[in-house]
Motif scaffolding. Structure first.
Motif, PDB file in Angstrom:
ATOM      1  N   PRO A 193       0.838  -1.213   0.000  1.00  0.00           N
ATOM      2  CA  PRO A 193       0.000   0.000   0.000  1.00  0.00           C
ATOM      3  C   PRO A 193       0.865   1.252   0.000  1.00  0.00           C
ATOM      4  CG  PRO A 193       0.147  -0.874   2.206  1.00  0.00           C
ATOM      5  CD  PRO A 193       0.892  -1.842   1.326  1.00  0.00           C
ATOM      6  N   GLU A 194       0.207   2.365  -0.264  1.00  0.00           N
ATOM      7  CA  GLU A 194       0.899   3.637  -0.161  1.00  0.00           C
ATOM      8  C   GLU A 194       1.060   4.024   1.304  1.00  0.00           C
ATOM      9  OE1 GLU A 194      -1.208   6.514  -2.438  1.00  0.00           O
ATOM     10  OE2 GLU A 194      -0.878   5.497  -4.361  1.00  0.00           O
ATOM     11  N   GLY A 195       2.034   4.853   1.561  1.00  0.00           N
ATOM     12  CA  GLY A 195       2.215   5.378   2.909  1.00  0.00           C
ATOM     13  C   GLY A 195       3.191   4.561   3.721  1.00  0.00           C
ATOM     14  N   ALA A 196       3.595   5.162   4.821  1.00  0.00           N
ATOM     15  CA  ALA A 196       4.568   4.520   5.695  1.00  0.00           C
ATOM     16  C   ALA A 196       3.906   3.406   6.500  1.00  0.00           C
ATOM     17  CB  ALA A 196       5.176   5.549   6.644  1.00  0.00           C
ATOM     18  N   GLY A 197       4.689   2.363   6.780  1.00  0.00           N
ATOM     19  CA  GLY A 197       4.207   1.258   7.588  1.00  0.00           C
ATOM     20  C   GLY A 197       4.370   1.542   9.068  1.00  0.00           C
ATOM     21  N   PRO A 198       4.212   0.511   9.905  1.00  0.00           N
ATOM     22  CA  PRO A 198       3.969  -0.872   9.483  1.00  0.00           C
ATOM     23  C   PRO A 198       2.522  -1.107   9.048  1.00  0.00           C
ATOM     24  CG  PRO A 198       4.005  -0.741  11.877  1.00  0.00           C
ATOM     25  CD  PRO A 198       4.373   0.634  11.370  1.00  0.00           C
ATOM     26  N   HIS A 199       2.345  -2.054   8.099  1.00  0.00           N
ATOM     27  CA  HIS A 199       1.042  -2.394   7.572  1.00  0.00           C
ATOM     28  C   HIS A 199       0.700  -3.839   7.926  1.00  0.00           C
ATOM     29  CE1 HIS A 199       1.159   1.227   5.099  1.00  0.00           C
ATOM     30  NE2 HIS A 199       2.333   0.867   4.636  1.00  0.00           N
ATOM     31  N   PRO A 200      -0.564  -4.131   8.213  1.00  0.00           N
ATOM     32  CA  PRO A 200      -0.971  -5.533   8.323  1.00  0.00           C
ATOM     33  C   PRO A 200      -0.693  -6.265   7.010  1.00  0.00           C
ATOM     34  CG  PRO A 200      -2.695  -4.071   9.139  1.00  0.00           C
ATOM     35  CD  PRO A 200      -1.680  -3.208   8.456  1.00  0.00           C
ATOM     36  N   VAL A 201      -0.489  -7.566   7.108  1.00  0.00           N
ATOM     37  CA  VAL A 201      -0.203  -8.398   5.938  1.00  0.00           C
ATOM     38  C   VAL A 201      -1.321  -9.423   5.766  1.00  0.00           C
ATOM     39  CG1 VAL A 201       1.447  -9.950   4.815  1.00  0.00           C
ATOM     40  CG2 VAL A 201       2.267  -8.172   6.385  1.00  0.00           C
ATOM     41  N   VAL A 202      -1.774  -9.603   4.528  1.00  0.00           N
ATOM     42  CA  VAL A 202      -2.726 -10.664   4.209  1.00  0.00           C
ATOM     43  C   VAL A 202      -2.069 -11.606   3.198  1.00  0.00           C
ATOM     44  CG1 VAL A 202      -5.023 -11.277   3.420  1.00  0.00           C
ATOM     45  CG2 VAL A 202      -4.660  -9.093   4.606  1.00  0.00           C
TER      46      VAL A 202
END
Length: 235
Positions: A20-29
């Motif tokens: 995704p766009e933007g800084a993490g951290p991001h959930p992962v699927v």
């Protein structure tokens, strides 16, 4: 969107990551494909998940980037892993480890979804006791591996076509009993007049019990989206 090479024991696997766009951290699927292997359908779901703000990681459980050219070859490849569920699980565990190690990944917020044989693969991951925010099989196959089922450390949402010839009503009830015994938080959403592969627009064989169903597809992905939002908010 990029190819990702990772290792499952002695096998190199070639996955696909959409960020995704933007800084993490991001959930992962984790996106686990149907029996043809990692294809454009699975990649498109990883892309869609990235549009929601998650890292979408489509995995390669056959290894070496192998995919089937037709249904007959897909059946042959699937039956090899069906007869060796330990290897299937090992490759799913390697995918989970890889997901946790992705740059900008929120290691405490990882879920796994799977389609058809990929639904079986994510259920086996849950059965192993792996810690995940959630597991979601779409028109999955329900038989448990010879190793049985451990206590599940995840929430499970089963998205199921009630007329699926590969997962009959009796088998759906059997899975419900298994989940009741081993999973503290599970739900099953069964769509009436819906058969196998109902999320795949290319599935056009109703006489064989495999057909795309637009309304069931739309309801299933709306349910997935709500489930992910809930689980990632709580993990």
């Amino acid at each position: 969107m990029t190819e990702l090479r990772y290792t499952a024991k002695d096998t190199e696997c070639i996955g696909y990551v959409a960020r995704p766009e933007g800084a993490g951290p991001h959930p992962v699927v984790i996106v686990t494909p149907a029996y043809h292997g990692l294809d454009d359908f699975a990649r498109s779901k990883a892309d869609w998940l990235a549009s929601l703000g998650y890292i979408g990681f489509a995995v390669d459980y056959y290894g070496e980037g192998r995919t089937a050219h037709d249904d007959a070859q897909a059946s042959e490849m699937m039956h090899v892993l069906q007869a060796d569920r330990a290897t299937l699980l090992m490759r799913m565990q390697a995918a989970l480890d890889t997901a946790r190690a992705l740059p900008d990944a929120d290691k405490s917020n990882i879920a796994a979804i799977g389609f058809c044989f990929g639904g079986k693969a994510v259920l086996d991951l849950a059965r192993s006791g792996a810690t995940l925010a959630g597991v979601v099989p779409f028109h999955g196959i329900f038989d448990a591996p010879p190793s049985g089922c451990s206590k599940m450390n995840t929430s499970v949402l089963v998205l199921h076509g009630w007329d699926d010839p590969l997962a009959t009503p009796d088998q759906a009830v059997g899975l419900a009993k298994e989940l009741t015994k081993h999973c503290d938080d599970w739900q099953m959403l069964a769509f009436g007049h819906t058969s196998h592969a109902f999320t795949n627009p290319a599935a056009q064989s109703p006489e064989a019990g495999m057909a795309y169903a637009r309304s069931s597809n739309d309801r299933a992905f709306a349910a997935l989206q709500a489930f992910l939002e809930e689980r990632f908010a709580q993990s």
